[in-house]
Design an enzyme around this catalytic site. Structure first.
Site, PDB file in Angstrom:
ATOM      1  N   HIS A  26      -1.236   0.334  -9.739  1.00  0.00           N
ATOM      2  CA  HIS A  26      -1.821  -0.636  -8.792  1.00  0.00           C
ATOM      3  C   HIS A  26      -2.375  -1.858  -9.548  1.00  0.00           C
ATOM      4  O   HIS A  26      -3.539  -2.222  -9.400  1.00  0.00           O
ATOM      5  CB  HIS A  26      -2.932   0.023  -7.952  1.00  0.00           C
ATOM      6  CG  HIS A  26      -3.221  -0.740  -6.675  1.00  0.00           C
ATOM      7  ND1 HIS A  26      -3.627  -0.116  -5.507  1.00  0.00           N
ATOM      8  CD2 HIS A  26      -3.165  -2.065  -6.376  1.00  0.00           C
ATOM      9  CE1 HIS A  26      -3.822  -1.032  -4.565  1.00  0.00           C
ATOM     10  NE2 HIS A  26      -3.546  -2.228  -5.082  1.00  0.00           N
ATOM     11  N   ARG A  48       0.853  -1.184   0.000  1.00  0.00           N
ATOM     12  CA  ARG A  48       0.000   0.000   0.000  1.00  0.00           C
ATOM     13  C   ARG A  48       0.890   1.235   0.000  1.00  0.00           C
ATOM     14  O   ARG A  48       1.968   1.240   0.626  1.00  0.00           O
ATOM     15  CB  ARG A  48      -0.886   0.041   1.253  1.00  0.00           C
ATOM     16  CG  ARG A  48      -2.002  -0.980   1.266  1.00  0.00           C
ATOM     17  CD  ARG A  48      -3.092  -0.665   0.237  1.00  0.00           C
ATOM     18  NE  ARG A  48      -4.178  -1.637   0.261  1.00  0.00           N
ATOM     19  CZ  ARG A  48      -4.294  -2.683  -0.565  1.00  0.00           C
ATOM     20  NH1 ARG A  48      -3.391  -2.895  -1.505  1.00  0.00           N
ATOM     21  NH2 ARG A  48      -5.324  -3.500  -0.482  1.00  0.00           N
TER      22      ARG A  48
HETATM   23  C1  GLV Z   1      -4.538  -5.445  -4.063  1.00  0.00           C
HETATM   24  O1  GLV Z   1      -4.025  -4.427  -3.745  1.00  0.00           O
HETATM   25  C2  GLV Z   1      -5.251  -6.311  -3.170  1.00  0.00           C
HETATM   26  O2  GLV Z   1      -5.406  -5.979  -1.987  1.00  0.00           O
HETATM   27  O3  GLV Z   1      -5.673  -7.387  -3.631  1.00  0.00           O
END
Ligand code: GLV
Length: 326
Positions: free
Chosen positions: A289, A241
């Site tokens: 992401h 994160r």
């Molecule tokens: C991705 O960031 C997840 O939490 O699967």
């Protein structure tokens, strides 16, 4: 004589006979989840929040950054599942109903995506690809530089995902160790824990991979103090994160050569704002992401199995320890 209004009778019956699932993910594309659900469960209903015709029938919520308090709209909810591996976005809601079990997704496809992504990053560093990309722009043919940077990888947060990754890294002959809050034992991957263990872990690696869950304890953990413990010219890969990293501390560590390259898939604010200094850095690799994105065909059967389990008093798969935060 008892009088039951037609509408209330419908609601009463629907809560007995029709169960449904709601997906609450306002920041994310959900059409492929809907298509997958309709293919796998043609007799059930999946609503996409906020368009929920019958909130009483909803027994399960699938969430990704749901708006605070939105789960309270569903009085018969039995299960809350993250749409991915992380659950920080769920647990930060102070109105998350305390009696509800929370689960997350653990599956082979997610693990495989994480493995290939991190391997690509660490091999990019190991084989100096940033340098050869720069050389190409300047039409430089450099055969003299030693083409491989010796690396030893440290996985910060070695849980289910991290251990699978460590085994793959080890499998291609690269040295790897792990760190986790709780003691982990593995025959071939040395694992460290505790404050002293963290020092030993950081003191022997030059590629730091962050796979930690985001909790109060881990927010801002990749800071100046941690980066200082890595040798000059190290590499950081953050696939957990954005809030694990103190952005200014990374910029500082890059300016003074402690960190040579950073591979960042997650950020404090996503999408990464256009004026963020990371965009301007040559040795910062940025991805949106996408290191490991959940496949609905693999995730939905887990969620539906858990709904069946909860109704039958069976142990849930991948239940989160809400107090611990992961
Ligand atoms: C991705 O960031 C997840 O939490 O699967």
């Amino acid at each position: 004589m008892y009088f039951i209004h037609k509408a209330s009778l419908y609601l009463l019956l629907s809560s007995f006979f029709f169960m449904s699932v709601v997906i609450i993910a306002p920041t994310r594309r959900t059409d492929h989840w809907k298509a997958s659900f309709e293919k796998l469960y043609p007799n059930e209903t999946l609503y996409t929040w906020p368009d929920v015709a019958d909130p009483e029938s909803v027994e399960c919520a699938l969430c990704w950054y749901h708006p605070e308090g939105s789960l309270l709209e569903f009085p018969n909810l039995k299960l809350v599942s993250s749409m991915g591996a992380g659950v920080d976005h769920l647990l930060k809601d102070p109105k998350l109903p305390a009696h509800l079990p929370v689960t997350r997704i653990v599956d082979e496809l997610l693990t495989q995506s994480m493995n290939t992504f991190v391997m690509a990053c660490l091999l990019h560093f190991h084989r100096r690809f940033f340098k050869y990309e720069r050389d190409k722009k300047a039409k430089i043919w450099d055969i003299d530089t030693i083409p491989e940077i010796p690396i030893k990888v440290g996985i910060l947060g070695i849980g289910a995902l991290g251990m699978a990754l460590a085994e793959k890294i080890k499998g291609i002959g690269i040295d790897v160790i792990g760190y986790s809050r709780n003691v982990k034992l593995h025959e071939q991957i040395p694992c460290y824990s505790g404050a002293e263990g963290l020092k030993q872990f950081l003191g022997q690696i030059n590629v730091l991979v962050c796979l930690l869950p985001l909790t109060r304890e881990t927010e801002g953990i990749i800071n100046r103090e941690m980066l200082m413990q890595l040798p000059e010219g190290s590499c950081l890969i953050n696939v957990a994160r954005g809030k694990h990293l103190v952005d200014d501390d990374l910029l500082w560590a890059m300016d003074n050569g402690r960190i040579a390259e950073a591979y960042l898939d997650v950020f404090h604010t996503e999408p990464l704002p256009k004026d963020h200094p990371f965009w301007e850095r040559e040795n910062v690799f940025i991805s949106p992401h996408m290191a490991s994105v959940t496949n609905p065909d693999a995730a939905l059967p887990q969620v539906m199995e858990n709904l069946h389990r909860i109704k039958n008093g069976l142990t849930l798969w991948h239940q989160v320890d809400v107090a611990a935060g992961y």
